[in-house]
Design an enzyme around this catalytic site. Structure first.
Site, PDB file in Angstrom:
ATOM      1  N   VAL A  78      16.038  -8.023   5.187  1.00 45.16           N
ATOM      2  CA  VAL A  78      16.113  -8.164   3.731  1.00 45.16           C
ATOM      3  C   VAL A  78      17.336  -9.009   3.371  1.00 45.16           C
ATOM      4  CG1 VAL A  78      16.348  -6.955   1.536  1.00 45.16           C
ATOM      5  CG2 VAL A  78      14.960  -5.954   3.376  1.00 45.16           C
ATOM      6  N   TYR A 119      20.560   0.351  -1.776  1.00 47.07           N
ATOM      7  CA  TYR A 119      19.208   0.857  -1.596  1.00 47.07           C
ATOM      8  C   TYR A 119      18.922   2.174  -2.310  1.00 47.07           C
ATOM      9  CZ  TYR A 119      18.633  -2.980   1.579  1.00 47.07           C
ATOM     10  OH  TYR A 119      18.552  -4.249   2.103  1.00 47.07           O
ATOM     11  N   PHE A 405      17.038  -1.650  13.735  1.00 45.09           N
ATOM     12  CA  PHE A 405      15.886  -2.533  13.716  1.00 45.09           C
ATOM     13  C   PHE A 405      16.029  -3.549  12.592  1.00 45.09           C
ATOM     14  CE2 PHE A 405      14.957   1.569  11.725  1.00 45.09           C
ATOM     15  CZ  PHE A 405      14.626   1.193  10.440  1.00 45.09           C
TER      16      PHE A 405
END
Length: 405
Positions: A78, A119, A405
Site C-alpha cells: 500500500v 489504518y 508480508f
C-alpha cells in the site's frame, strides 16, 4: 483505479519503492516478490500514464482460536506517491479493496503497518505483538533441560533444508492463533539472503535439530563479527527458530548461545509468551521489548466470530460500529464455546458496544476486551457481560505473526 497487469508490474513496483523512500530491493528479493504476486489482487492508481499509488493482497490461511484455518486477505504494497497525498486516494483504494475482500467471502483482512496510525480509521486493530530480545550470552548460562544432549544438531545449507524446515513450521501452524498457512513460494522468504541486506553480518546459516533421525526443529541465523582491544564480542542475529517440543527448543538456544567469538544473541518478532526468558536466570539480561505486529480488520463480522472457538461458553449481544463497511454495523448475537460458535444479527438489547477496530484487536485473544474497555474503547451495557466476554475471547497461547508480508 485498475487491476494490475503483468506488463505493468515493474513500473508498479518502482512506484512502491519510491513511496517507501527510494531504496530499491535487492534483485533477488524483487524477483521473489514478483514470483509470489497474485496479479488479480494487485491495484494500480494512475494519473495519465503514471502509476501514483499501489495496493494489493496475498491469500493466506490464518489460524484462529480453536485451531481453525480461516482464509484471509493479507493486505500489502500500500503506497501513495507524495505528489498525490491528501486527495482521498488511499481511502478510495481501501474501500475498493475491502469491498473486493467481502465479495470473495474472506471474513478478515490483515496487514502489518509501516505507520500504524493510518489504518485504525479503516477499521484495522492491532491484534498481536512481537517480542524482541538481545541476550547477554557472556553473563547468562545457556538454556538447558534434561534430554538436550539427545538432540543432534547439524549445520546444513539453508536453501537445501527448506523442505525440512517447512514441515516443522506446518506442524506448528494449527497450535497458535495468528500463524500463517503459507501458499507456495512463501517458504523461500526465510532464506533470502542478498549481500546488500546483511548490514555487516555474515552469510545466512541454518542448523537442524534431529531426534532419532527426524528433523524436529531449526534455527536460521547470521553472525555479525565485532572486535575491540578486549577481544571478540560478535552478535548472533536469529531470523527464525522453531521446534516441535521444549527440549529441542532449548537445545537450539543452547547452540546459539555457544557460537564462538560472540557475546550476544538478538532476535525480533517472537511470541510474547516465548519460553526463552524463562530458560535463563536473569530476564534483565535479555533486554526485552514489544512492538505491534499483525493488524486485523473484520470484513464479515458474523462469519469471523462464528469461525473461531471460545475458551469458555459465551452468550453476548455486540453493538458493532463500522462506518467504513456498513454491512457490519448493528447488533450481533454471539453464542459459542470451545466446540464452535454461531453469530447472527439480532434486535435484542446490546450487552457490549464497540467498533470493528476493537473487535479486530480482541479477535485472536491477544488483547483483552477489559483492557480495551479501560481505554474507553469498549462500553459495557449489561453488568457482568464484559468479564464473561473477556474470558471467552482469551487464548491459552499468545497469538503470533511469524513473518511479514
Amino acid at each position: 483505479m485498475q487491476p494490475l497487469r503483468w506488463a505493468e508490474w515493474d513500473a508498479w513496483f518502482d512506484t512502491l519503492d519510491v513511496a517507501f523512500g527510494g531504496v530499491a530491493d535487492a534483485p533477488e528479493r524483487r524477483a521473489w516478490w514478483r514470483e509470489v504476486t497474485e496479479i488479480d489482487r494487485m491495484l494500480a492508481v494512475r494519473d495519465g500514464a503514471d502509476t501514483v499509488a499501489t495496493g494489493g493482497a496475498f491469500s493466506f490461511g490464518l489460524t484462529v482460536p480453536g485451531g481453525v484455518e480461516l482464509p484471509v486477505a493479507g493486505v500489502t504494497a500500500v503506497s501513495v506517491l507524495p505528489t498525490h497525498r491528501r486527495r482521498g486516494v488511499l481511502r478510495s483504494m481501501m474501500r475498493h479493496q475491502l469491498t473486493d475482500v467481502h465479495e470473495r467471502g474472506e471474513a478478515l483482512a490483515v496487514l502489518t503497518a509501516s505507520e500504524p496510525a493510518i489504518y485504525g480509521r479503516f477499521g484495522y486493530g492491532v491484534a498481536t505483538q512481537g517480542l524482541a530480545m538481545t541476550v547477554d550470552t557472556v553473563r547468562l548460562a545457556a538454556p538447558d533441560l534434561p534430554g538436550v544432549d539427545g538432540v543432534r544438531l547439524r549445520l546444513a545449507d539453508p536453501v537445501a533444508t527448506v523442505p525440512d524446515c517447512e514441515r516443522v513450521y506446518a506442524q506448528l501452524v494449527p497450535d497458535r492463533p495468528g500463524m500463517l498457512a503459507r501458499r507456495p513460494g512463501w517458504e523461500r522468504q526465510g532464506v533470502l539472503d542478498p549481500e546488500s541486506e546483511r548490514d555487516g553480518a555474515g552469510m545466512l546459516q541454518c542448523v537442524l535439530a534431529e531426534v532419532d533421525g527426524e528433523v524436529r526443529g531449526y534455527a536460521r541465523y547470521a553472525v555479525t563479527p565485532e572486535w575491540d582491544r578486549s577481544g571478540p564480542h560478535g552478535q548472533v542475529n536469529v531470523r527464525q527458530v522453531e521446534a516441535l517440543d521444549t527440549v529441542v527448543y532449548a537445545a537450539l538456544w543452547r547452540y546459539l548461545f555457544g557460537i564462538d567469538l560472540t557475546a550476544s544473541v538478538a532476535v525480533r518478532g517472537r511470541p510474547v509468551d516465548d519460553p526463552l526468558p524463562h530458560l535463563v536466570a536473569d530476564q534483565r539480561r535479555c533486554q526485552l521489548g514489544l512492538q505491534e505486529a499483525l493488524f486485523i480488520r473484520p470484513v464479515d463480522v458474523g462469519a469471523a466470530l462464528a469461525a473461531r472457538m471460545y475458551r469458555t461458553p459465551v452468550e453476548v449481544v455486540l453493538e458493532v460500529a463500522d462506518d467504513f463497511c456498513p454491512w457490519n454495523a448493528g447488533r450481533w448475537r454471539l453464542s459459542g464455546d470451545e466446540k464452535g460458535a454461531a453469530c447472527e444479527r439480532t434486535s435484542d438489547p446490546a450487552d457490549l458496544a464497540l467498533s470493528v477496530r476493537e473487535l479486530g484487536s480482541a479477535y485472536l485473544g491477544g488483547f483483552s476486551l477489559a483492557a480495551l474497555a479501560g481505554a474507553g474503547r469498549v462500553r459495557e451495557l449489561r453488568p457482568g457481560a464484559l468479564a464473561a466476554a473477556t474470558l471467552a475471547f482469551g487464548s491459552d497461547v499468545a497469538p503470533w505473526l511469524p513473518h511479514g508480508f
